[in-house]
Design an enzyme around this catalytic site. Structure first.
Site, short mmCIF file in Angstrom:
data_model
loop_
_atom_site.label_atom_id
_atom_site.label_comp_id
_atom_site.label_asym_id
_atom_site.label_seq_id
_atom_site.Cartn_x
_atom_site.Cartn_y
_atom_site.Cartn_z
N ASP A 128 -5.02 3.23 14.46
CA ASP A 128 -3.91 3.80 14.03
C ASP A 128 -4.20 5.38 14.11
OD1 ASP A 128 -5.78 4.44 11.85
OD2 ASP A 128 -4.96 3.04 10.68
N ASP A 177 -18.94 3.37 7.79
CA ASP A 177 -19.25 4.63 8.50
C ASP A 177 -20.19 5.38 7.74
OD1 ASP A 177 -17.39 4.91 6.21
OD2 ASP A 177 -16.04 5.85 7.22
N ASP A 237 -10.50 3.85 15.40
CA ASP A 237 -9.45 2.99 14.68
C ASP A 237 -8.17 2.81 15.35
OD1 ASP A 237 -11.27 3.04 12.55
OD2 ASP A 237 -10.13 4.08 11.02
N ARG A 246 -2.80 -0.44 2.61
CA ARG A 246 -4.09 -1.26 2.79
C ARG A 246 -3.65 -2.52 3.25
NH1 ARG A 246 -8.54 0.37 0.87
NH2 ARG A 246 -7.55 1.90 -0.60
N1 UDH Z 1 -8.26 -2.93 10.81
C1 UDH Z 1 -7.34 -3.82 11.37
N2 UDH Z 1 -6.70 -4.74 10.70
C2 UDH Z 1 -7.12 -4.74 9.28
C3 UDH Z 1 -7.79 -3.98 8.67
C4 UDH Z 1 -8.49 -2.83 9.50
O1 UDH Z 1 -7.11 -3.67 12.64
O2 UDH Z 1 -6.51 -5.73 8.72
C5 UDH Z 1 -8.85 -2.01 11.86
C6 UDH Z 1 -8.00 -0.66 12.37
O3 UDH Z 1 -8.35 -0.13 13.67
C7 UDH Z 1 -8.09 0.18 11.21
C8 UDH Z 1 -9.45 0.18 10.82
O4 UDH Z 1 -9.79 -1.15 11.03
O5 UDH Z 1 -7.55 1.53 11.77
C9 UDH Z 1 -9.76 0.90 9.63
O6 UDH Z 1 -8.93 0.22 8.68
P1 UDH Z 1 -7.79 1.16 7.87
O7 UDH Z 1 -6.63 1.86 8.89
O8 UDH Z 1 -7.14 0.23 6.69
O9 UDH Z 1 -8.74 2.14 6.92
P2 UDH Z 1 -7.97 3.52 6.29
O10 UDH Z 1 -9.39 4.25 5.86
O11 UDH Z 1 -6.98 3.04 5.07
O12 UDH Z 1 -7.32 4.53 7.28
C10 UDH Z 1 -7.55 2.31 4.09
C11 UDH Z 1 -6.22 2.00 3.31
C12 UDH Z 1 -5.18 3.20 3.05
C13 UDH Z 1 -4.37 2.95 1.98
C14 UDH Z 1 -3.53 4.05 1.82
C15 UDH Z 1 -3.14 4.26 0.48
N3 UDH Z 1 -2.46 5.59 0.07
MN MN Z 2 -5.91 3.85 9.11
#
Ligand code: UDH
Ligand code: MN
Length: 349
Positions: free
Chosen positions: A200, A264, A198, A295
């Site tokens: 981030d 995943d 990912d 998000r």
């Molecule tokens: N990603 C992108 N662009 C996007 C969406 C996803 O680059 O528009 C990639 C990026 O590498 C990211 C990964 O896909 O790290 C996973 O997506 P994410 O970071 O959005 O997923 P995560 O589970 O967060 O970290 C989900 C939403 C969080 C909401 C938080 C509210 N508390």
């Molecule tokens: Mn993320």
């Protein structure tokens, strides 16, 4: 004449064959030129090895610039030690300066050529492709490059970073982008190991090794956002490491998870169906800082994910690397990464 006839016939036939072959090669040459930027998968392959070319970028550069006394061939170098002497103890101090610029990261990493690095004084134990799915998270990408390049160099890896950009504004599909990354990276080099990463998540500890093991490895045991606890039992997301054969054996990720979530877990099911066992480094080492974010629009929760997950054992053989169709819009070799922009289509409904 009577004597000449069969000979002349053969000669004439030969001439036509010759003309035919010439036109074939001209056609092949034209097809090759126009296929340079727009390519369509699925690629047909029997084994992952069938996709690869042998030479790394560094070897190519060596061949171009070397004189016999300057040439450092891999054979002349000893294998890097099992534990790199460059690893820092404990938590590495991470910085997220809003003033950071790509130029700064480039000048801090002069030994990286077109996203690729190789230790100069020893032969790396593994060649690792870091695959990062991406769309619209430029600041996160900058922070990650800033930390990841020096981190990977301290681990004495031969590595390259690939950013796989989803073109257009259809729903995001992380898993399919990672399949594309695997297929595209293998066209450059026969990578031993793939890190699905990912954008981030920034590793906090140098001992969290970006090497592949005998079993698939999950590297994010904890992150700041979850109080450094595993998100849930069996979680296999964020950053994972699988070697070339392991990923090939499970037919990669499913291509059918559009939006957030489930892809995943689907990979975990594929791994378990193959009787592989997920390993994790100790919790005090496998720690990450996630750059805070909300998000993304275009990556809404995938409501279909539980239904898809139930079908994985039935469909994994025909949904994955072998059915991953996409169009490569561009492939740019930038100083710090290979930037692959792809059209991966959109969900069926
Ligand atoms: N990603 C992108 N662009 C996007 C969406 C996803 O680059 O528009 C990639 C990026 O590498 C990211 C990964 O896909 O790290 C996973 O997506 P994410 O970071 O959005 O997923 P995560 O589970 O967060 O970290 C989900 C939403 C969080 C909401 C938080 C509210 N508390
Ligand atoms: Mn993320």
């Amino acid at each position: 004449m009577g004597f000449c006839l069969p000979v002349c016939k053969v000669f004439r036939r030969g001439k036509y064959l010759f003309l035919f072959l010439i036109s074939l090669s001209v056609l092949a040459w034209i097809a090759n030129l126009s296929g340079e930027t727009m390519k369509e998968a699925p690629v047909s392959f029997a084994t992952p090895q069938a996709l690869v070319k042998g030479e790394s970028l560094r070897e190519k550069l060596n061949a171009l610039t070397a004189t016999p006394d300057r040439l450092i061939t891999p054979a002349a170098k000893e294998q890097c030690p099992e534990e790199s002497p460059l690893l820092r103890k404990g938590a590495v101090k991470l910085s997220f300066e809003s003033s950071l610029k790509l130029k700064d990261v480039e000048s801090d990493n002069k030994a990286v050529i077109e996203g690729e690095f190789e230790p100069s004084d020893c032969t790396a134990r593994q060649s690792v492709a870091i695959l990062i799915p991406h769309r619209g998270r430029e600041k996160h990408l900058l922070y990650l490059l800033h930390h990841l390049h020096p981190f990977l160099q301290r681990q004495q890896l031969h590595y390259a970073i690939y950013i796989i950009q989803q073109a257009g504004d259809a729903t995001f599909n992380r898993a399919k982008l990672l399949n594309v990354g695997y297929l595209e990276a293998l066209k450059d080099y026969s990578w031993d190991c793939f890190i699905f990463h990912d954008v981030d998540l920034v590793p906090e500890n140098d001992h969290n090794l970006y090497f592949c093991d005998k079993q698939p490895k999950h590297l994010v045991v904890g992150r700041n956002a979850t109080g450094y606890k595993l998100r849930y039992k069996g979680y296999f997301g964020g950053v994972t490491a699988m070697n070339r054969d392991q990923f090939f054996q499970v037919n990669g990720f499913s291509n059918n998870y559009w939006g957030w979530g489930g892809e995943d877990d689907d990979l975990r099911v594929r791994v378990e169906l193959q009787k592989m066992k997920i390993v994790r480094p100790p919790a005090d080492i496998a720690r990450y800082t996630m750059v805070f974010h909300k998000r993304d629009s275009g990556n809404q929760i995938n409501k279909d994910r539980m239904r898809l997950l139930g079908r994985t054992p039935l469909v994994w053989r025909k949904d994955g690397l072998n059915s991953c169709s996409y169009k490569t819009m561009s492939l740019e070799r930038l100083p710090l990464y290979v930037n692959v922009t792809v059209d991966i289509g959109k969900p069926l409904s």
